[in-house]
Design an enzyme around this catalytic site. Structure first.
Site, PDB file in Angstrom:
ATOM      1  N   SER A  56       0.844  -1.204   0.000  1.00  0.00           N
ATOM      2  CA  SER A  56       0.000   0.000   0.000  1.00  0.00           C
ATOM      3  C   SER A  56       0.872   1.244   0.000  1.00  0.00           C
ATOM      4  O   SER A  56       2.045   1.180   0.388  1.00  0.00           O
ATOM      5  CB  SER A  56      -0.864   0.003   1.267  1.00  0.00           C
ATOM      6  OG  SER A  56      -1.530   1.249   1.424  1.00  0.00           O
ATOM      7  N   TYR A 106      -2.037  -0.969  10.915  1.00  0.00           N
ATOM      8  CA  TYR A 106      -2.115  -1.410   9.521  1.00  0.00           C
ATOM      9  C   TYR A 106      -0.918  -0.932   8.706  1.00  0.00           C
ATOM     10  O   TYR A 106      -0.293  -1.708   7.969  1.00  0.00           O
ATOM     11  CB  TYR A 106      -3.413  -0.885   8.909  1.00  0.00           C
ATOM     12  CG  TYR A 106      -3.536  -1.095   7.424  1.00  0.00           C
ATOM     13  CD1 TYR A 106      -3.962  -2.316   6.904  1.00  0.00           C
ATOM     14  CD2 TYR A 106      -3.237  -0.070   6.519  1.00  0.00           C
ATOM     15  CE1 TYR A 106      -4.083  -2.504   5.536  1.00  0.00           C
ATOM     16  CE2 TYR A 106      -3.356  -0.251   5.153  1.00  0.00           C
ATOM     17  CZ  TYR A 106      -3.776  -1.471   4.664  1.00  0.00           C
ATOM     18  OH  TYR A 106      -3.891  -1.662   3.315  1.00  0.00           O
TER      19      TYR A 106
HETATM   20  P1  NAD Z   1     -11.381  -6.322   0.440  1.00  0.00           P
HETATM   21  O1  NAD Z   1     -12.073  -6.267   1.737  1.00  0.00           O
HETATM   22  O2  NAD Z   1     -12.206  -6.433  -0.768  1.00  0.00           O
HETATM   23  O3  NAD Z   1     -10.355  -7.535   0.422  1.00  0.00           O
HETATM   24  C1  NAD Z   1      -9.666  -7.940   1.578  1.00  0.00           C
HETATM   25  C2  NAD Z   1      -9.907  -9.420   1.750  1.00  0.00           C
HETATM   26  O4  NAD Z   1      -9.084  -9.914   2.805  1.00  0.00           O
HETATM   27  C3  NAD Z   1     -11.322  -9.785   2.151  1.00  0.00           C
HETATM   28  O5  NAD Z   1     -12.145  -9.949   1.032  1.00  0.00           O
HETATM   29  C4  NAD Z   1     -11.117 -11.076   2.930  1.00  0.00           C
HETATM   30  O6  NAD Z   1     -11.447 -12.179   2.115  1.00  0.00           O
HETATM   31  C5  NAD Z   1      -9.638 -11.122   3.229  1.00  0.00           C
HETATM   32  N1  NAD Z   1      -9.378 -11.345   4.644  1.00  0.00           N
HETATM   33  C6  NAD Z   1      -9.281 -10.431   5.637  1.00  0.00           C
HETATM   34  N2  NAD Z   1      -9.035 -11.055   6.799  1.00  0.00           N
HETATM   35  C7  NAD Z   1      -8.975 -12.381   6.536  1.00  0.00           C
HETATM   36  C8  NAD Z   1      -8.744 -13.535   7.324  1.00  0.00           C
HETATM   37  N3  NAD Z   1      -8.512 -13.458   8.639  1.00  0.00           N
HETATM   38  N4  NAD Z   1      -8.765 -14.744   6.712  1.00  0.00           N
HETATM   39  C9  NAD Z   1      -9.002 -14.846   5.386  1.00  0.00           C
HETATM   40  N5  NAD Z   1      -9.216 -13.783   4.584  1.00  0.00           N
HETATM   41  C10 NAD Z   1      -9.192 -12.572   5.177  1.00  0.00           C
HETATM   42  O7  NAD Z   1     -10.442  -5.053   0.389  1.00  0.00           O
HETATM   43  P2  NAD Z   1      -9.221  -4.652  -0.578  1.00  0.00           P
HETATM   44  O8  NAD Z   1      -9.074  -3.202  -0.361  1.00  0.00           O
HETATM   45  O9  NAD Z   1      -9.383  -5.189  -1.914  1.00  0.00           O
HETATM   46  O10 NAD Z   1      -7.992  -5.353   0.133  1.00  0.00           O
HETATM   47  C11 NAD Z   1      -7.069  -6.157  -0.577  1.00  0.00           C
HETATM   48  C12 NAD Z   1      -5.663  -5.744  -0.216  1.00  0.00           C
HETATM   49  O11 NAD Z   1      -5.426  -4.422  -0.666  1.00  0.00           O
HETATM   50  C13 NAD Z   1      -5.386  -5.721   1.282  1.00  0.00           C
HETATM   51  O12 NAD Z   1      -4.130  -6.294   1.547  1.00  0.00           O
HETATM   52  C14 NAD Z   1      -5.349  -4.241   1.589  1.00  0.00           C
HETATM   53  O13 NAD Z   1      -4.533  -3.981   2.687  1.00  0.00           O
HETATM   54  C15 NAD Z   1      -4.775  -3.693   0.320  1.00  0.00           C
HETATM   55  N6  NAD Z   1      -4.961  -2.264   0.063  1.00  0.00           N
HETATM   56  C16 NAD Z   1      -6.205  -1.717  -0.031  1.00  0.00           C
HETATM   57  C17 NAD Z   1      -6.344  -0.367  -0.301  1.00  0.00           C
HETATM   58  C18 NAD Z   1      -7.685   0.288  -0.433  1.00  0.00           C
HETATM   59  O14 NAD Z   1      -7.769   1.515  -0.434  1.00  0.00           O
HETATM   60  N7  NAD Z   1      -8.755  -0.444  -0.573  1.00  0.00           N
HETATM   61  C19 NAD Z   1      -5.210   0.425  -0.460  1.00  0.00           C
HETATM   62  C20 NAD Z   1      -3.956  -0.154  -0.366  1.00  0.00           C
HETATM   63  C21 NAD Z   1      -3.842  -1.504  -0.099  1.00  0.00           C
END
Ligand code: NAD
Ligand code: MG
Length: 303
Positions: free
Chosen positions: A195, A208
């Site tokens: 991120s 985080y």
């Molecule tokens: P999202 O909620 O769609 O996806 C995150 C997924 O993590 C969930 O769908 C879930 O299946 C999984 N998860 C969480 N805890 C879990 C557990 N204990 N066991 C199994 N699965 C688990 O959200 P996203 O934003 O697509 O997140 C995906 C990645 O992107 C993450 O690593 C997040 O940190 C990163 N990210 C997101 C953003 C943003 O703005 N959305 C920005 C930078 C990085």
């Protein structure tokens, strides 16, 4: 000489600033982990737009958090590029996961659903075993699942909460990569979702943000360790992206309403806008890219 590559239909230029909904976004909240299907607007994961061209034909991919957000965008794109795909997600996310499984099958590829909680080492090992069994091997591992909860003060973060974030974002990739490594042949790839928080941490994401610095670090360390074995390791660094994580405790309501407003493009990104990065890092023609962090953050936050 055949000139198949020249047979392309032209598409109109799209303005990235106005291509997707702009803030203010509607107030909304869901119990964690949230469902993409219940968000307003529903995020774009490339369901209607991603077109493959055989870039990952015959590959076998495991994607954690493949039900929604970046993981879902990667799953759809990988399948349309010709890969068989296993996704992991939490049992509560079955409705989102079902849609992804259907989309992978519709692309003509094998789809494997493996629900379970990554905070358990035993499950992480079983996840990899089941994926390898179901796919008949493994050559793309996308460690993407993540836990993000906003807390105004470090004093509001309990030890249990801190541990939850660390287990999901740091321990699980460690366990999964260890389990996967014996199956990865030269040419295989590992991709972590890091991120902009890794390098520009927000005040309210104390726990985080440091896990994302850890992700960027493990990508670079492992790339050095595994380069000689022919395994590439890279990271994707998204900026503010419209996903379930943000509406289920990941952002304050004020931040959510104005999500991405301070980016030069003036809006939040959509998961679909990162799909091609996950494809690029997995594809064999990226054979000299390892230890890299590729970003998409609307103009802010360089990885
Ligand atoms: P999202 O909620 O769609 O996806 C995150 C997924 O993590 C969930 O769908 C879930 O299946 C999984 N998860 C969480 N805890 C879990 C557990 N204990 N066991 C199994 N699965 C688990 O959200 P996203 O934003 O697509 O997140 C995906 C990645 O992107 C993450 O690593 C997040 O940190 C990163 N990210 C997101 C953003 C943003 O703005 N959305 C920005 C930078 C990085
Ligand atoms: Mg989800």
């Amino acid at each position: 000489m055949k000139e198949e590559h020249k047979k392309v239909t032209s598409k109109p230029l799209e303005d990235p600033a106005t291509k997707y909904p702009r803030p203010p976004y509607q107030e909304q909240t869901q119990p964690w982990p949230g469902l993409a299907g219940k968000m307003t607007p529903v995020p774009d994961h490339g369901e209607k737009s991603y077109v493959g061209s055989g870039r990952l034909a015959g590959r076998k991919a495991l994607i954690t958090g493949g039900d929604s957000g970046m993981g879902r965008a990667a799953a759809i794109a990988y399948a349309r590029e010709g890969a068989d795909v296993a996704i992991n997600y939490l049992p509560d996310e079955e409705p989102d996961a079902k849609e992804v499984i259907e989309l992978i099958k519709k692309a003509g590829r094998k789809a494997i659903a493996i629900p379970g909680d990554l905070r358990e080492e035993s499950f992480c090992k079983k996840l990899v075993e089941d994926a390898v069994k179901g796919l008949g091997g493994l050559d793309i591992l996308v460690s993407n699942a993540g836990r993000q909860q906003t807390h105004e003060s470090i004093l509001d973060i309990s030890t249990a909460q801190f541990d939850w974030t660390m287990k999901t974002n740091i321990y699980a990739p460690f366990w999964i990569i260890k389990a996967a490594l014996p199956h990865l042949k030269p040419g295989s790839v590992i991709i972590g979702t890091t991120s902009v928080q890794a390098t520009d941490p927000s005040a309210e994401l104390y726990d985080y943000a440091q896990t994302k610095a850890a992700t960027t670090s493990f990508v670079k360390s492992l790339a050095k360790q595994l380069g000689p074995k022919g395994i590439r390791v890279n990271g994707v660094a998204p900026g503010p992206i419209w996903t379930a994580l943000q509406v289920s405790g990941g952002a304050t309501m004020e931040k959510l309403k104005q999500f991405g407003a301070d980016a030069p493009l003036g809006r939040a990104g959509q998961p679909a806008e990162l799909a091609s990065i996950y494809v690029q890092l997995a594809a064999s023609d990226a054979s000299y890219a390892t230890g890299q962090i590729y970003g998409a953050a609307g103009g802010n936050g360089q990885p």
